[in-house]
Design an enzyme around this catalytic site. Structure first.
Site, PDB file in Angstrom:
ATOM      1  N   SER A  31      63.187  50.670 -21.392  1.00  0.00           N
ATOM      2  CA  SER A  31      62.605  49.641 -21.936  1.00  0.00           C
ATOM      3  C   SER A  31      63.639  48.177 -21.718  1.00  0.00           C
ATOM      4  CB  SER A  31      63.005  49.839 -23.636  1.00  0.00           C
ATOM      5  OG  SER A  31      62.770  48.582 -24.212  1.00  0.00           O
ATOM      6  N   TYR A  36      68.100  52.904 -30.822  1.00  0.00           N
ATOM      7  CA  TYR A  36      66.992  52.839 -29.776  1.00  0.00           C
ATOM      8  C   TYR A  36      67.301  52.089 -28.404  1.00  0.00           C
ATOM      9  CZ  TYR A  36      62.600  51.350 -27.907  1.00  0.00           C
ATOM     10  OH  TYR A  36      61.411  51.277 -26.966  1.00  0.00           O
TER      11      TYR A  36
HETATM   12  N1  LIG Z   1      55.647  49.398 -27.285  1.00  0.00           N
HETATM   13  C1  LIG Z   1      56.695  48.757 -26.632  1.00  0.00           C
HETATM   14  O1  LIG Z   1      56.563  47.395 -26.795  1.00  0.00           O
HETATM   15  C2  LIG Z   1      57.656  49.578 -25.736  1.00  0.00           C
HETATM   16  C3  LIG Z   1      58.335  48.575 -25.093  1.00  0.00           C
HETATM   17  C4  LIG Z   1      59.690  49.323 -24.357  1.00  0.00           C
HETATM   18  C5  LIG Z   1      59.349  50.714 -24.285  1.00  0.00           C
HETATM   19  N2  LIG Z   1      58.450  51.419 -25.018  1.00  0.00           N
HETATM   20  C6  LIG Z   1      58.560  52.827 -25.004  1.00  0.00           C
HETATM   21  O2  LIG Z   1      57.538  53.407 -24.545  1.00  0.00           O
HETATM   22  C7  LIG Z   1      57.411  54.910 -25.079  1.00  0.00           C
HETATM   23  C8  LIG Z   1      55.931  55.025 -25.560  1.00  0.00           C
HETATM   24  O3  LIG Z   1      55.765  54.162 -26.687  1.00  0.00           O
HETATM   25  P1  LIG Z   1      54.638  53.619 -27.509  1.00  0.00           P
HETATM   26  O4  LIG Z   1      54.800  52.089 -27.134  1.00  0.00           O
HETATM   27  O5  LIG Z   1      53.317  53.953 -26.789  1.00  0.00           O
HETATM   28  O6  LIG Z   1      54.739  53.884 -28.936  1.00  0.00           O
HETATM   29  P2  LIG Z   1      53.828  54.959 -29.670  1.00  0.00           P
HETATM   30  O7  LIG Z   1      54.430  55.082 -30.938  1.00  0.00           O
HETATM   31  O8  LIG Z   1      52.388  54.399 -29.534  1.00  0.00           O
HETATM   32  O9  LIG Z   1      53.838  56.168 -28.785  1.00  0.00           O
HETATM   33  C9  LIG Z   1      55.062  57.154 -28.796  1.00  0.00           C
HETATM   34  C10 LIG Z   1      54.581  58.500 -29.284  1.00  0.00           C
HETATM   35  O10 LIG Z   1      55.616  59.488 -29.043  1.00  0.00           O
HETATM   36  C11 LIG Z   1      55.284  60.500 -29.664  1.00  0.00           C
HETATM   37  N3  LIG Z   1      56.510  61.198 -30.256  1.00  0.00           N
HETATM   38  C12 LIG Z   1      57.531  60.778 -31.202  1.00  0.00           C
HETATM   39  N4  LIG Z   1      58.333  61.580 -31.464  1.00  0.00           N
HETATM   40  C13 LIG Z   1      58.043  62.711 -30.893  1.00  0.00           C
HETATM   41  C14 LIG Z   1      58.929  64.002 -30.583  1.00  0.00           C
HETATM   42  N5  LIG Z   1      59.881  64.319 -31.392  1.00  0.00           N
HETATM   43  N6  LIG Z   1      58.270  64.558 -29.595  1.00  0.00           N
HETATM   44  C15 LIG Z   1      57.039  64.207 -28.919  1.00  0.00           C
HETATM   45  N7  LIG Z   1      56.640  63.153 -28.961  1.00  0.00           N
HETATM   46  C16 LIG Z   1      56.948  62.264 -29.924  1.00  0.00           C
HETATM   47  C17 LIG Z   1      54.623  59.758 -31.070  1.00  0.00           C
HETATM   48  O11 LIG Z   1      53.707  60.772 -31.479  1.00  0.00           O
HETATM   49  C18 LIG Z   1      53.733  58.860 -30.124  1.00  0.00           C
HETATM   50  O12 LIG Z   1      52.240  59.583 -29.553  1.00  0.00           O
HETATM   51  C19 LIG Z   1      58.469  54.933 -25.936  1.00  0.00           C
HETATM   52  O13 LIG Z   1      59.545  55.952 -25.187  1.00  0.00           O
HETATM   53  C20 LIG Z   1      58.783  53.573 -26.263  1.00  0.00           C
HETATM   54  O14 LIG Z   1      60.219  53.634 -26.676  1.00  0.00           O
HETATM   55  C21 LIG Z   1      57.646  50.866 -25.555  1.00  0.00           C
END
Ligand SMILES: NC(=O)c1ccc[n+]([C@@H]2O[C@H](COP(=O)([O-])OP(=O)(O)OC[C@H]3O[C@@H](n4cnc5c(N)ncnc54)[C@H](O)[C@@H]3O)[C@@H](O)[C@H]2O)c1
Length: 283
Positions: A145, A158
């Site tokens: 991230s 995080y």
């Molecule tokens: N959305 C943003 O702004 C952003 C920015 C930087 C990084 N990220 C990273 O991108 C990745 C995806 O996030 P997103 O934005 O799609 O959010 P999201 O919440 O839509 O997706 C996260 C997914 O991870 C799954 N999850 C949670 N705990 C879990 C576990 N113990 N085992 C398996 N799956 C699990 C959830 O069910 C969900 O489907 C994450 O690692 C997040 O930290 C997101």
């Protein structure tokens, strides 16, 4: 590594596949001809997503990334089903469940749970997938991230995890160099998915904090499809670092200068101090 990596016919395992970035990436990879192994916590959400694709090209398996044995079992099932695994996308992630908190005020179990999913979850996924990925000269891709280089105040477990998985990816890439397999780190900027709801309107003080600490151009959320497009391009060229949207690239490149400057600003801003105290006391 001059030759392009063709995604057509490759088998890609995605954790957190039904989330915003996971699902958009699954669709983008599928369009490029990849076969998908979709994994996430809820079978129901997995079935919904899998229904979008040709059943011959998708396998949907529940997986909690906090379970090392289950992570290995999913890789075995992938190989049994598709005969191979080429790419593992360690993407599952969580942040605070309800309210943001400081290191002093947060629930201890929640702090450790976030690190268990966001750091150890990534480790378990890549450790399980590595033998197959190495055999097929494939790729490991880790979702870090912008929080790996932006100050993680009121988001510490995080941000600490995201900085740690960045190093996991860099170390793995160096360890795989010369073997034909590779590892990459994905750095999404703020993307409109459920994980950002608290910081973008869901929690008034957290949202005000983001507004106070970041210039408007960086605060603008992108759609997960933009991250997925960058991911596909990065996998095709085996890029070490995939930073999307591109507006975050200068900050990453200049982090040695920008991080102390932004930390100094956080030291001095009374408005930010007030917002942090507010978050701390409203836990
Ligand atoms: N959305 C943003 O702004 C952003 C920015 C930087 C990084 N990220 C990273 O991108 C990745 C995806 O996030 P997103 O934005 O799609 O959010 P999201 O919440 O839509 O997706 C996260 C997914 O991870 C799954 N999850 C949670 N705990 C879990 C576990 N113990 N085992 C398996 N799956 C699990 C959830 O069910 C969900 O489907 C994450 O690692 C997040 O930290 C997101």
């Amino acid at each position: 590594m001059g030759k392009k990596y063709d995604l057509n016919g490759k088998v890609v395992l995605i954790t957190g596949a039904t989330g915003g970035i996971g699902a958009a990436s699954a669709r983008a990879l599928y369009t490029k001809g990849a076969n998908l192994v979709l994994t996430d916590l809820s079978q129901q959400s997995l079935d919904l997503l899998a229904a979008e694709f040709d059943p011959a090209r998708v396998l949907a398996l529940p997986l909690d990334v906090t379970d090392a044995a289950a992570s290995k079992a999913v890789v075995l099932q992938t190989v049994e089903h598709f005969g191979r695994l080429d790419i593992a996308f360690a993407n599952a992630g969580i942040a605070w469940r309800n309210n943001p908190a400081t290191i002093a005020s947060c629930d201890e179990a929640e702090f450790e749970k976030i690190i268990d999913v966001d750091l150890f979850g990534v480790w378990r996924t890549l450790r399980a997938a590595l033998p197959e990925v190495q055999r097929n000269h494939g790729q490991i891709i880790i979702t870090s991230s912008i929080y790996s280089f932006v100050n993680g105040m009121v988001n510490a477990p995080y941000a600490a995890s995201k900085a740690a998985v960045e190093m996991l990816g860099r170390a793995l890439r160096a360890e795989l160099a010369g073997t034909g397999a590779s590892a990459s780190v994905l750095y999404p900027g703020w993307t409109a998915t459920p994980i950002t709801e608290l910081a973008f309107g869901g929690h008034a003080t957290a949202s005000e904090l983001i507004e106070s600490a970041f210039p408007a151009v960086l605060r603008k959320q992108v759609q997960p499809e933009e991250i997925a497009t960058a991911l596909v391009a990065g996998l095709t060229t085996r890029s070490a670092a995939i930073i999307a949207p591109a507006r975050w690239k200068p900050l990453s490149m200049l982090r040695g200068v920008m991080s102390p400057l932004s930390d100094a600003l956080l030291d001095r801003s009374e408005k930010i101090h007030r917002l942090v105290r507010n978050i701390e006391s409203n836990r």
